[in-house]
Design an enzyme around this catalytic site. Structure first.
Site, mmCIF file in Angstrom:
data_model
loop_
_atom_site.group_PDB
_atom_site.id
_atom_site.type_symbol
_atom_site.label_atom_id
_atom_site.label_comp_id
_atom_site.label_asym_id
_atom_site.label_seq_id
_atom_site.Cartn_x
_atom_site.Cartn_y
_atom_site.Cartn_z
ATOM 1 C CG HIS A 169 -0.218 -0.028 2.513
ATOM 2 N ND1 HIS A 169 0.260 -1.198 3.040
ATOM 3 C CD2 HIS A 169 0.122 0.959 3.375
ATOM 4 C CE1 HIS A 169 0.862 -0.939 4.190
ATOM 5 N NE2 HIS A 169 0.791 0.361 4.410
ATOM 6 C CG HIS A 170 4.219 1.751 2.094
ATOM 7 N ND1 HIS A 170 4.534 0.490 2.555
ATOM 8 C CD2 HIS A 170 3.826 2.454 3.183
ATOM 9 C CE1 HIS A 170 4.361 0.447 3.859
ATOM 10 N NE2 HIS A 170 3.924 1.614 4.269
ATOM 11 C CB SER A 171 3.370 2.090 -4.804
ATOM 12 O OG SER A 171 2.145 1.500 -5.126
ATOM 13 N N GLY A 188 7.318 3.056 -3.500
ATOM 14 C CA GLY A 188 7.731 3.478 -2.171
ATOM 15 C C GLY A 188 7.500 2.395 -1.137
ATOM 16 N N GLY A 189 8.332 2.386 -0.116
ATOM 17 C CA GLY A 189 8.153 1.452 0.986
ATOM 18 C C GLY A 189 8.129 -0.005 0.566
#
Length: 141
Positions: free
Chosen positions: A105-107, A113-114
């Protein structure tokens, strides 16, 4: 599926590694191990978060595997959401579906990301919202 959230230029960068014949990829850059010292390529990768925790592999086979991984993570979350809703006429609706490799879920729409290259959580929620008005209530709680 991926374009329902992710930007086309970001997906192109992930999907289309440079050609094996001419060595040139997106924006005309040659992308190989030696080219990552090019400031223009570094800026392009930084713009899309493809550095540090989410590097774009310099090896063409590794990039193909990364693309398959992105498709697998997103497709499995989409399928899990479909199962929660009774994905087809011959399937029963499921009470619980677990995607152990999901939760990336970080992108963002145009940036990794993440450790997340694609945001499968947004894609699954998109599937639930656009297929049934109460899909999120039934599927998420």
């Amino acid at each position: 599926l991926l374009q329902s959230f992710h930007a086309a230029n970001y997906l192109d960068l992930l999907e289309y590694p440079p050609s094996e014949q001419n060595g040139f990829g997106i924006d005309g850059f040659r992308y190989d191990h030696d080219a990552i010292t090019n400031p223009e390529i570094q800026a392009l990768l930084a713009k899309h978060g493809l550095e540090d925790d989410c590097p774009l592999p310099t090896d063409s086979n590794a990039r193909k595997i990364l693309w398959k991984y992105c498709l697998s993570v997103a497709g499995t979350s989409w399928h899990a959401a479909s199962l929660l809703m009774g994905g087809s006429a011959d399937e029963d609706e499921r009470d619980v579906v677990i995607h152990w490799g999901g939760g990336r879920h970080h992108s963002h729409s145009d940036k990794a990301g993440g450790f997340c290259y694609v945001n499968d959580v947004v894609l699954a929620i998109h599937r639930l919202l656009h297929s049934r008005a109460n899909g999120v209530d039934d599927g998420m709680f």
